[in-house]
Scaffold this active site. Structure first.
Site, PDB file in Angstrom:
ATOM      1  N   ASP A  39       1.026  -1.702  -0.105  1.00  0.00           N
ATOM      2  CA  ASP A  39      -0.118  -0.325  -0.060  1.00  0.00           C
ATOM      3  C   ASP A  39       0.411   1.065  -0.030  1.00  0.00           C
ATOM      4  OD1 ASP A  39      -2.038  -1.750  -0.235  1.00  0.00           O
ATOM      5  OD2 ASP A  39      -2.681  -1.765   1.903  1.00  0.00           O
ATOM      6  N   LYS A 118     -11.328 -26.682 -20.502  1.00  0.00           N
ATOM      7  CA  LYS A 118     -12.002 -25.830 -20.292  1.00  0.00           C
ATOM      8  C   LYS A 118     -12.449 -24.506 -19.495  1.00  0.00           C
ATOM      9  CE  LYS A 118     -14.793 -24.851 -24.394  1.00  0.00           C
ATOM     10  NZ  LYS A 118     -15.626 -23.668 -23.768  1.00  0.00           N
ATOM     11  N   ARG A 139     -14.567 -11.141 -27.424  1.00  0.00           N
ATOM     12  CA  ARG A 139     -15.404 -11.739 -28.468  1.00  0.00           C
ATOM     13  C   ARG A 139     -16.213 -11.086 -29.535  1.00  0.00           C
ATOM     14  NH1 ARG A 139     -18.258 -16.084 -30.398  1.00  0.00           N
ATOM     15  NH2 ARG A 139     -16.397 -17.372 -32.113  1.00  0.00           N
ATOM     16  N   LYS A 318     -16.451 -31.904 -24.211  1.00  0.00           N
ATOM     17  CA  LYS A 318     -16.874 -31.624 -22.705  1.00  0.00           C
ATOM     18  C   LYS A 318     -17.364 -32.477 -22.517  1.00  0.00           C
ATOM     19  CE  LYS A 318     -18.513 -27.420 -24.539  1.00  0.00           C
ATOM     20  NZ  LYS A 318     -19.851 -26.315 -24.683  1.00  0.00           N
ATOM     21  N   CYS A 435     -42.922  -7.052   8.600  1.00  0.00           N
ATOM     22  CA  CYS A 435     -43.270  -8.232   8.861  1.00  0.00           C
ATOM     23  C   CYS A 435     -42.110  -8.836   9.510  1.00  0.00           C
ATOM     24  CB  CYS A 435     -42.968  -8.719   7.402  1.00  0.00           C
ATOM     25  SG  CYS A 435     -42.556 -10.136   7.077  1.00  0.00           S
TER      26      CYS A 435
END
Ligand code: IVH
Length: 673
Positions: A39, A118, A139, A318, A435
């Site tokens: 810092d 992936k 993209r 996949k 409530c």
């Protein structure tokens, strides 16, 4: 040496030190520099750059902090198209992929494969010119993306300047920005606490966070990234194989996912699939499979691209998310602290991905209607990665006719009062501030770790105290007595005493925690911090109007309106008065009420002050309208010197600048020591 060249040298030293520390922290996971020291370096660099704006460059680590919000994102044409990937869902499909490639070039069978995780996030493209980041884009449609450079700069993983020296003159580095699952859960919990709709999954959260107009928002989301591809536009390709290229990327300072492996042939890849399938659920981020790539670059080039969209040399293998079927017994409503009525499914317990699931979120009534989910339905449940189980939808052909469509509540299930659905919202709300459902959640939130941190006061205890009629709101906590608690079940003398002591201890919390604990809509931890630092006391904040609050950097009109509305409501004002009467602290330590005692003055801090940290001293000065700069020059108005002050003190003496101590600083900002 001139002042200018000394500053330039120091700036360069500081940037290197900070970049090194960032790399150790974010990429090597092995920080060496203590936070406080980091810092200190960072503030020194900021101050030098403020004093020497001509030396400020966009690749400085201070520039990650963000530029001004944009009004819209501009388009960015990619230098090379961003391709997508074909999928293989089974071993056979993976084999078929190699067969097709081998017909074009039989060498693929023996040239080796690279496989990697992936990552399920948002694709990004980073353009580097001579090793410096110039543009970062989404993209988009693959040809044209959106320029999100300012946002990407806020992600500490994204290198602004590459390490090493042999960088191509111009290249695009492709990768994925993602939301770590833990951070995603935290974000959603916070959004729900603040009455905002949660994100559906980490991918949406990552994409949404990346496309923010205000980089400060992106920064606050703590996104991460992995790099996995380079397109060299000018210059020499950095490696002859994909797996070597990943090493080059890592050497340049990019984070590269560690489960990357090279395999001699496809049979070896196939054999490793079960291992990858097991691995995927344990990763700290979402992943939906692996990407298998022809390793040799020459073979990649030979194979080329199909249909202008997908490379032939890579394929996504996949893994299906784990799905289970179970009966949805009932749709219930949970009343949130803000009054939001959250529907959820009570399920017949079922195992999905190794975990027993007995409930699932249903988000809101529109989704229930859209998927036509009914009580009594058999439903498909999905648990992708580590995230909250989702109901995919009902199995309509299993219906018996006894299923009951969901009727959104017209009355609050906790208090019976009518509910409202604001015209532009997907949620219904109970607007009854009294409530019991809301009060229960509000007390649990108030006592929570990030708020007043009352040890031993969890949801169960809160329920017990409410049911026993000992409390009606948070202010009653401060009146609880040991003898009242001991009379309850499961309270021994000791635990009762501990709870009373923990409650008493919470009266010393800083204002920021109290503000967060009050559960003001849109006021999360960070906003509470900003408000507390700016106003210093609860009274000052309550007295402020919407414009004044809206002027605090990082706080916009929506938040300002919510704060004013909160304190304006009589029930809330009463509650806050009762808390104050109970002795809860209402000040933010070390923050002076804002003033203009030091308006326009430039101060320099040096050495260790007796009581104030650097950050607090700087906040005091800034709150009084002054500026803190890192180096002493003729423009400096005063130097605040503490123990072991060094060259800055000498310089101040040399230039005849006023030198003061902490006590004098406190006096000047109206805070007598
Ligand atoms: S390679 C030409 N590798 O998946 C290079 N992509 O479904 C093509 N993705 O758009 C990409 N992890 O955004 C590659 N390890 C990885 C990846 C990966 C995630 C994304 C990428 C791509 C999308 C295609």
């Amino acid at each position: 040496m001139t002042d200018q060249s000394a500053a330039a040298r120091r700036i360069s030293e500081l940037r290197q030190a900070i970049d090194r520390a960032n790399h150790q922290y974010y990429i090597e996971d092995a920080p060496e520099l203590p936070d406080a020291e980091y810092d200190r370096l960072f503030r020194e660099l900021q101050a030098l750059e403020r004093d020497h704006p001509e030396l400020l460059t966009p690749d400085s680590p201070t520039q990650r902090v963000g530029s001004e919000p944009a009004s819209s994102l501009t388009k960015h044409p990619h230098l090379r198209p961003m391709l997508s990937l074909a999928n293989a869902f089974s071993p056979e499909e993976l084999t078929a992929w190699e067969e097709r490639n081998a017909r074009l070039n039989p060498d693929v069978r023996t040239g080796g494969y690279a496989a990697e995780i992936k990552i399920d996030g948002a694709a990004i493209c980073l353009t580097y010119r001579h090793g410096r980041l110039v543009v970062g884009a989404t993209r988009g449609n693959g040809t044209i993306g959106e320029d999100v450079t300012a946002n990407l700069r806020t992600i500490p993983d994204v290198p602004l300047v590459l390490r090493g020296s042999d960088h191509p003159a111009l290249m695009e580095v492709r990768g994925e920005v993602y939301f770590p699952i833990a951070a995603f859960r935290k974000l959603n919990r916070r959004r729900e606490a603040e009455g905002e709709p949660p994100f559906a999954n980490p991918r949406n959260a990552a994409a949404g966070s990346l496309r923010q107009l205000d980089p400060a928002t992106t920064r606050s989301r703590r996104l991460r990234m992995f790099a996995f591809h380079v397109e060299v536009v000018e210059g020499e390709p950095p490696a002859r194989t994909h797996h070597e290229m990943l090493e080059v990327l890592a050497g340049w300072g990019f984070p590269v996912e560690t489960h990357r492996r090279r395999f001699p042939d496809l049979a070896a890849v196939q054999a490793a699939i079960p291992e990858y399938e097991r691995l995927i659920g344990t990763l700290p981020f979402e992943a939906d499979g692996i990407v298998v790539k022809v390793d040799r670059r020459d073979l990649q080039e030979d194979l080329g691209i199909v249909g202008g969209r997908e490379p032939r040399w890579a394929i996504a293998r996949k893994f299906a998310p784990e799905v289970a079927v179970t009966r949805l017994n009932e749709i219930r409503i949970n009343v949130g602290r803000t009054g939001a009525l959250n529907p959820y499914a009570v399920l017949e317990p079922v195992e999905v991905g190794g975990v027993t699931v007995s409930s699932a979120t249903l988000h809101n009534e529109d989704q229930i209607a859209q998927k036509d989910i009914r009580e009594g339905d058999y439903v498909e449940i999905m648990r992708a990665g580590e995230v909250i189980p989702q109901v995919i939808g009902p199995l309509r052909d299993q219906r018996t006719g006894a299923e009951r469509p969901f009727a959104p509540p017209t009355e609050c299930p906790a208090c019976g009062q009518p509910v409202v659905r604001p015209p532009d919202e997907v949620m219904r709300y109970c607007v009854n501030a009294g409530c019991p459902g809301r009060i229960f959640e509000a007390i649990v939130h108030f006592a929570g770790r990030d708020a007043m941190d009352i040890r031993g006061l969890g949801a169960e205890r809160v329920r017990q105290l409410l049911d026993a009629g000992l409390i009606r709101d948070v202010s009653d906590l401060y009146r609880l007595r040991v003898d009242e608690l001991v009379a309850l079940d499961r309270f021994a003398d000791q635990s009762a005493g501990q709870l009373v002591a923990a409650i008493a201890d919470s009266t010393h919390r800083p204002l920021a925690l109290l503000l967060f604990g009050l559960g003001i809509r849109h006021v999360g931890k960070n906003v509470a911090q900003l408000l507390a630092r700016r106003f210093g006391t609860l009274a000052a904040l309550r007295a402020a109007d919407q414009d004044t609050i809206g002027e605090v950097p990082g706080i916009g009109p929506t938040i300002a309106a919510a704060v004013v509305e909160f304190f304006g409501a009589a029930a809330n004002a009463d509650l806050v008065d009762r808390l104050v009467a109970a002795g809860v602290a209402t000040e933010e330590p070390n923050v002076a009420p804002r003033g203009d005692a030091l308006a326009g003055k430039a101060y320099v801090l040096t050495g260790t002050l007796p009581t104030l940290s650097r950050t607090d001293a700087a906040a005091l000065i800034e709150n009084a309208g002054g500026r803190v700069t890192g180096s002493v020059s003729k423009k400096t108005d005063a130097v605040v010197a503490g123990a072991d002050a060094g060259s800055k003190l000498d310089k101040a003496r040399e230039l005849g600048i006023e030198i003061i101590d902490e006590a004098e600083l406190l006096r000047r900002v109206g805070r007598e020591a």
